[in-house]
Design a protein around this motif. Structure first.
Motif, mmCIF file in Angstrom:
data_model
loop_
_atom_site.group_PDB
_atom_site.id
_atom_site.type_symbol
_atom_site.label_atom_id
_atom_site.label_comp_id
_atom_site.label_asym_id
_atom_site.label_seq_id
_atom_site.Cartn_x
_atom_site.Cartn_y
_atom_site.Cartn_z
ATOM 1 N N THR A 132 42.090 42.547 31.789
ATOM 2 C CA THR A 132 41.607 42.118 33.094
ATOM 3 C C THR A 132 42.474 40.977 33.583
ATOM 4 O O THR A 132 43.032 40.229 32.772
ATOM 5 N N ASP A 133 42.591 40.843 34.893
ATOM 6 C CA ASP A 133 43.308 39.692 35.457
ATOM 7 C C ASP A 133 42.371 38.500 35.607
ATOM 8 O O ASP A 133 42.706 37.517 36.254
ATOM 9 N N SER B 262 39.629 38.406 37.212
ATOM 10 C CA SER B 262 38.796 38.500 38.412
ATOM 11 C C SER B 262 37.645 39.461 38.146
ATOM 12 O O SER B 262 37.677 40.261 37.206
ATOM 13 N N THR B 263 36.607 39.404 38.983
ATOM 14 C CA THR B 263 35.479 40.321 38.836
ATOM 15 C C THR B 263 35.934 41.764 38.971
ATOM 16 O O THR B 263 35.541 42.634 38.175
ATOM 17 N N ASP C 49 30.619 39.310 33.988
ATOM 18 C CA ASP C 49 30.976 40.409 34.895
ATOM 19 C C ASP C 49 30.815 41.759 34.205
ATOM 20 O O ASP C 49 30.349 42.740 34.812
#
Length: 357
Positions: free
Chosen positions: A240-241, A243-244, A274
């Motif tokens: 994941t970066d 972010s959501t 998230d």
């Protein structure tokens, strides 16, 4: 013509402000008919100034609300007693805990802290670094933006004798001063913990490839599976970066697998939140159909109805304290350390902490 009450009250207020303006050395010297240098030495109780003059200077300075010109003092000493701190995002509890450690240690040694947030943007990180330099900070403590790959703006600070200490998110440089948390043991403990609970399909939602911490998580994950002779399925490793949206995409990949995971280790607690929300939307019972273990062990997770089963402690406050302690050593022994080619590289060892819902 009748004056308004505002106009009547305005002039005296302005006069009061002007009268209470702190005096300067020149004003004290003029009133006592002595030189400015005599006033300065008297205020510092220099033995060359007689007791009577010293007493007169101190009394008048108090009457006139004299305050030392800190800018002039800093210029003379070559210091501002200010440390710049750049964090990815202060709204994240991890970094707010780290800044508490930095500030408390700084205040104990009469240093102030000047804050900046990169918001995980490398270009903003560079701009804030330049601003810190222009404000003549004595040193810079930083946790890198997630996509930072160019570190020349930090190397340039050496020309201005501004030491840099990295913490948590650190560059891949052997010559950097840093404090970090070794995540390998904590992640390995997390995998072992889940295996003991009967899980064999354990996924990892890792972070951006640019972060050294991402590599450490992967190393801890694979080492634990190897030790238990469980075949590594790279389909269970996604990223994941942070972010959501990035975390939801990672969860979508995992849940779409023909043989999906029964447990997931997430990059940090925010990614876990998230991921848990996404799993709930897809009718998964948390820690029953799908179990979670996270990293950071932030207090917020303890207030959830269904928190992760455990979290890897990364000691943000202690990292901040140690980063400031290293900075103080660099500021007091800078040239000596350069001549010896000495670098401070401190690693705290992460550990798994169970979370009680």
């Amino acid at each position: 013509m009748q004056q308004c009450s505002y106009c009547v009250n305005f002039t005296p207020a302005f006069q009061i402000i002007a009268m209470t303006k702190p005096a300067t050395l020149k004003e004290i010297a003029r009133r006592l008919n002595v030189s400015v240098s005599t006033v300065s030495r008297a205020l510092h109780d220099h033995p060359s100034i007689g007791l009577r003059t010293r007493t007169q200077v101190h009394q008048l300075a108090q009457e006139l609300n004299y305050e030392p010109n800190k800018t002039a003092i800093f210029f003379k000493q070559g210091k501002t007693f200010t440390i710049g701190v750049i964090l990815p995002n202060l709204s994240e509890e991890f970094f707010s805990m780290a800044i508490t450690g930095i500030e408390q240690t700084a205040l104990k040694h009469s240093y102030n802290v000047l804050m900046g947030q990169s918001h995980d943007l490398p270009e903003l990180e560079k701009r804030i670094t330049a601003t810190m330099k222009d404000h003549r900070v004595d040193g810079l403590i930083i946790s890198l933006a997630k996509d930072s790959k160019d570190f020349e703006h930090f190397n340039q600070l050496d020309k201005y004798n501004i030491p840099v200490v990295f913490f948590d998110r650190i560059p891949p440089q052997k010559t950097a001063h840093y404090v970090s948390c070794n995540l390998r043991p904590g992640i390995s403990q997390a995998v072992q913990f889940l295996i003991k609970k009967g899980h064999k399909r354990i996924a990892l939602i890792n972070g951006p490839s640019s972060l050294l911490a991402t590599k450490e998580r992967m190393e801890g994950y694979t080492a634990a599976l190897h030790a238990k002779k469980i075949k590594i399925d790279m389909g269970l490793v996604v990223s994941t970066d942070l972010s959501t949206g990035g975390t939801e995409d990672a969860m979508k990949q995992l849940l779409a697998l023909k043989n999906p995971p029964t447990a997931i280790i997430t990059f940090n607690d925010y990614v876990a939140l998230d991921a848990i929300r996404y799993a709930r939307r897809h009718n998964k019972k948390i820690n029953q159909d799908l179990s979670f273990v996270s990293c950071a062990n932030l207090p917020i997770t303890h207030y959830l109805d269904t928190p992760p089963l455990a979290s890897v402690e990364q000691f943000p406050r202690e990292q901040g304290e140690k980063a400031m302690e290293i900075m103080l050593q660099l500021l007091t022994r800078g040239e000596e350390l350069k001549q010896k080619g000495q670098f401070f590289q401190t690693e705290l060892e992460s550990r798994l902490e169970l979370i009680e819902p």
